[in-house]
Design a protein around this motif. Structure first.
Motif, mmCIF file in Angstrom:
data_model
loop_
_atom_site.group_PDB
_atom_site.id
_atom_site.type_symbol
_atom_site.label_atom_id
_atom_site.label_comp_id
_atom_site.label_asym_id
_atom_site.label_seq_id
_atom_site.Cartn_x
_atom_site.Cartn_y
_atom_site.Cartn_z
ATOM 1 N N ASP A 109 3.040 5.767 3.375
ATOM 2 C CA ASP A 109 2.103 6.629 4.109
ATOM 3 C C ASP A 109 0.865 5.852 4.555
ATOM 4 N N THR A 110 0.287 5.082 3.653
ATOM 5 C CA THR A 110 -0.891 4.295 4.002
ATOM 6 C C THR A 110 -0.529 3.209 5.004
ATOM 7 N N LEU A 167 -10.022 4.884 2.137
ATOM 8 C CA LEU A 167 -9.706 3.551 2.664
ATOM 9 C C LEU A 167 -10.245 3.373 4.075
ATOM 10 N N VAL A 220 0.790 -1.240 0.000
ATOM 11 C CA VAL A 220 0.000 0.000 0.000
ATOM 12 C C VAL A 220 0.820 1.287 0.000
ATOM 13 N N ALA A 260 -0.503 4.648 8.419
ATOM 14 C CA ALA A 260 -1.868 4.874 8.904
ATOM 15 C C ALA A 260 -2.512 3.565 9.348
ATOM 16 N N VAL A 308 -8.985 4.969 7.522
ATOM 17 C CA VAL A 308 -7.531 4.833 7.516
ATOM 18 C C VAL A 308 -6.942 6.078 6.854
ATOM 19 N N SER A 309 -7.349 6.325 5.613
ATOM 20 C CA SER A 309 -6.903 7.514 4.879
ATOM 21 C C SER A 309 -7.794 7.667 3.657
ATOM 22 N N ASP A 346 -11.927 0.048 -0.041
ATOM 23 C CA ASP A 346 -12.568 1.296 -0.444
ATOM 24 C C ASP A 346 -13.964 0.919 -0.915
#
Length: 128
Positions: free
Chosen positions: A38-39, A86, A35, A42, A82-83, A117
């Motif tokens: 950054d993801t 997501l 992923v 998170a 999450v972000s 998503d």
């Protein structure tokens, strides 16, 4: 169970939907590969937060990044931001014929189904 200065603190029993989900979510290198960094950060943060709760009700009342009950094909699950679009998908163990109730907030077991998503009419699993 965690012990803090002579007291025990109960933690929620966290399971994974399958070995693939567990492997990706518990191995930082695989998670970053899947992923991006950054993801992945998170998701790891969300997983660490989940481990701090002792009951589903604590998670829901925390309000941290909008945990919310899902409907339709994800009935019996919690979506947790999450972000962006997501969501961490957490199965609270309800059957289709069971209603959401106050008793479910007392449950101490949750299953991590993965990350997806579900916005804009799509059901795209990122980790499943």
């Amino acid at each position: 169970m965690i012990y803090i200065i002579g007291k025990s603190v109960r933690r929620m029993d966290i399971e994974y939907a399958n070995n693939k989900v567990e492997k990706v979510l518990t191995d930082a290198k695989q998670l970053v590969k899947k992923v991006g960094s950054d993801t992945a950060k998170a998701i790891i943060k969300r997983k660490n937060q989940l481990e701090a709760f002792s009951q589903i009700g604590e998670l829901m009342r925390s309000g941290i990044d909008n945990p919310h009950l899902l409907e339709n094909n994800l009935y019996g699950c919690i979506g947790w931001s999450v972000s962006g679009n997501l969501r961490f998908i957490l199965d609270i163990g309800l059957e289709k014929d069971e209603k959401y109730s106050q008793e479910m907030y007392l449950k101490e077991k949750i299953t991590v189904k993965g990350v997806m998503d579900y916005h804009g009419g799509k059901d795209e699993w990122i980790i499943s």
